[in-house]
Scaffold this active site. Sequence first.
Site, PDB file in Angstrom:
ATOM      1  N   ASP A 307       0.859  -1.173   0.000  1.00  0.00           N
ATOM      2  CA  ASP A 307       0.000   0.000   0.000  1.00  0.00           C
ATOM      3  C   ASP A 307       0.902   1.232   0.000  1.00  0.00           C
ATOM      4  O   ASP A 307       2.067   1.148   0.379  1.00  0.00           O
ATOM      5  CB  ASP A 307      -0.886  -0.020   1.246  1.00  0.00           C
ATOM      6  CG  ASP A 307      -2.007   1.000   1.163  1.00  0.00           C
ATOM      7  OD1 ASP A 307      -2.202   1.562   0.076  1.00  0.00           O
ATOM      8  OD2 ASP A 307      -2.660   1.237   2.187  1.00  0.00           O
ATOM      9  N   ASP A 552      -1.656  -1.666   6.427  1.00  0.00           N
ATOM     10  CA  ASP A 552      -1.788  -1.153   7.785  1.00  0.00           C
ATOM     11  C   ASP A 552      -3.223  -0.765   8.129  1.00  0.00           C
ATOM     12  O   ASP A 552      -3.491  -0.276   9.220  1.00  0.00           O
ATOM     13  CB  ASP A 552      -0.870   0.056   8.000  1.00  0.00           C
ATOM     14  CG  ASP A 552      -1.264   1.242   7.117  1.00  0.00           C
ATOM     15  OD1 ASP A 552      -2.081   1.053   6.191  1.00  0.00           O
ATOM     16  OD2 ASP A 552      -0.753   2.352   7.346  1.00  0.00           O
ATOM     17  N   ASP A 556      -7.041  -3.385   3.897  1.00  0.00           N
ATOM     18  CA  ASP A 556      -6.051  -4.332   3.385  1.00  0.00           C
ATOM     19  C   ASP A 556      -6.314  -5.768   3.838  1.00  0.00           C
ATOM     20  O   ASP A 556      -5.685  -6.703   3.340  1.00  0.00           O
ATOM     21  CB  ASP A 556      -4.642  -3.932   3.855  1.00  0.00           C
ATOM     22  CG  ASP A 556      -4.238  -2.557   3.385  1.00  0.00           C
ATOM     23  OD1 ASP A 556      -4.460  -2.258   2.201  1.00  0.00           O
ATOM     24  OD2 ASP A 556      -3.724  -1.774   4.206  1.00  0.00           O
TER      25      ASP A 556
END
Length: 792
Positions: A307, A552, A556
């Site tokens: 990410d 995080d 996700d």
Amino acid sequence: MTIFPEDKETETEIRGLCAAEVEERIRQGKDNRADVGTGLTTAEIIRSNTFTYFNFIFLVITILLCLVGSFRNLTFLPIIIANTLIGIIQEIRAKRTLEKMSILNAPHAIVVRDGSQKQVASEELVEDDVILLRAGDQICGDASVLSGEVMVNESLLTGESDEINKTQGDELLSGSFVVSGQCYARLTHVGMDSYISKLSLEAKSMERTEQSEMIRSINQLVKWVGIAIIPIGIVLFSQSYFFNGETIARSVTATVAAVIGMIPEGLYLLATIALALGTIRLATKKVLLHDMKSIETLSRVDVLCVDKTGTITEPGMQVSHILWRRQVMEENGAEGDKGLWDREALQGMLADYVYASTDNNATMDALRAALDKMPEAKAGRRRPSHIQAFSSANKYGSMTFSDGTYFLGAPEFIMKDSYDAIAEEIASYVQKGYRLLLFAKQEADGILPLGYVTLSNPIRANAKETFSYFKEQDVAIRVISGDNPQTVSEVAKRAGIEGAENYVDATTLDSKAKIRDAVERYAVFGRVTPKQKQLIVKALQEAGHTVAMTGDGVNDILAMKDADCSVAMASGSEACAQAAQVVLLDSDFAKMPEVVYEGRQVVNNVGRSASLFLVKNIFSLLMSVFSALFMITYPLEPSQISLISMFTIGIPGFLLALEPNRERIKGHFMRGVLVRALPAGLTDVLAVGALVICGQVFSLPPEDVATAATLLLCVVGFMILIKISKPMSGIKYAIVIGNIAGLIFAGIFCHQLFALSAMSKVCVLLMVVFAFAAESLLRYLSLLVEKIDCKF
């Protein structure tokens, strides 16, 4: 952030339990402790290492040797006991280290007690506790919403990724997590009574698929050897006692020697200890492994999905600009309606939105911090009549005030078909890598853009070095983000990610076929929904890649759940950290190479040492077949097998497994082990078989032949040890020389214990001749096996 209760009864409930009520529920066992972990207890570790199939075989062997009075051949017992104790000690040590690290990373909750809020570990909660839930929180017990509104994702429970809106009176299931919004909820079921505990207990009772190729391969080897030793042992004993006319004692010791040689007693222990030590080393570097076998998986990864926020960039976010549309249009020399309010009024409206928001994410925290520094933004706080929290699926949130509905979020999602009207005026900010939010108002004729907020995350200082490392290791990077693809591309370029200029807007990927095509063409994916992240990971796996997913945030989790290995930043949501296999406790992505190094050290070193163990297993198996076919008694005794194992396999194997090793993992684990072990195993059988036949031709005593065969096997053992240790180093030379010295010492001072006798000149001559022949045979067989392996 305050939530306003709708009635006095709810307001009273939000005061929570008092200390006496909490103590009473703890006494009644209504706390949130639940023993549903998949980790072994200390007692289970002791049992799993002690009561094994092979330990049972060794117990039977010990009893048989004692019954025939062959006490000298019990030399394997100290090794078996040491193996068992080492396994127990190392697993307990790893367990305690992980428990300490897990406590530091344990999930917490904000609870309301006696009218005040405080943070406690989730296991300290009790039934009827009132908890505050915000975006990113995992729900730690079944609960009922008292006040507020949240969007909840129950995918970890149901597999469905749809976000469900929960308001007052709705039920919340433990194990789900809050995507957006904020609410107070009262716990209705905790501990073993909660939904997630019941599911976990059911899952714990089910057989789990072994994800580690190394452990899976070793388990298969152990399984087939365990099946083979019983019939082979029966055949050897019958042939020796009934057909060769040997005594019961001689038949038992010969059979036991063959069986012990076939058992890879130290191999599984070696792998377990190597993994445990790797786990402990990573723990000292603030890397927590929920599953220690995941370091092997990560070391085999060839695609790493990351990410943008929190991985490429620092987790903290800051507001760079608050720009009103009038200002932006004037800077661009554009004509037309530039807005209806002055700067101060607009700033107040944005402040009303931000301070009333129930969103608890990095974006909103950054906006609050920026507005706190603006005196004009603190006046005129208004209370909205309706709040739609930000959703990662919608990419925006909204609020309805007395004068209308306002929006804050991704411009293309808010404006939709009218996005082209503002695309040019924001292009320069997007190209600079800013994350851009649109603040807009609903009007009768559509959405009216009011202004923009640009946010930025500083690139991590070591990002370029980290991504450069993965490039050198042929690990492809895929950046998967919910932000504007052009913005993500610019950030990825600055981080040095290869192919960052190749980006795609995931809103155009409306089918699985398009996603499958895109994963091989693009390095950067923007405007990705949580479900699409999951589909991207699956598409990469279907293309034959081993995929790791880092993240995080709660958006996700779906992708991390399906990835071969999942890595979470501890600074992110607790739900994300608990779902991951690897947690970077200091949220430093630069630790990833260290995890890869540990995996390589474990797999490469265990693979190298495993070939030593397998040489003995191949020799014993083929020598047993040779003995049965040629109607000869197995030539070695158990104590001689123990001597060979100790100095050419066990001690050097464990020492080599501790050596730093950063080489790339190549090929399949067991195939690589066999390629290294097979030439030496065949060499041993041919050399010892020829020695035994010559011994019969020259009528040499069996004791002399056994001693010569033992020394010949030691010579070949050191040949293969040197071969697999290349390139040699000072430590490796010390290991080889030290074990040769140990063997010589044992042969001179403990020769009776290991059944070594003085040999005749003919026997010594035969041993020397076959030793030289073995060197050439090993070299040519190695070339032949490698050539065959290359063809397949």
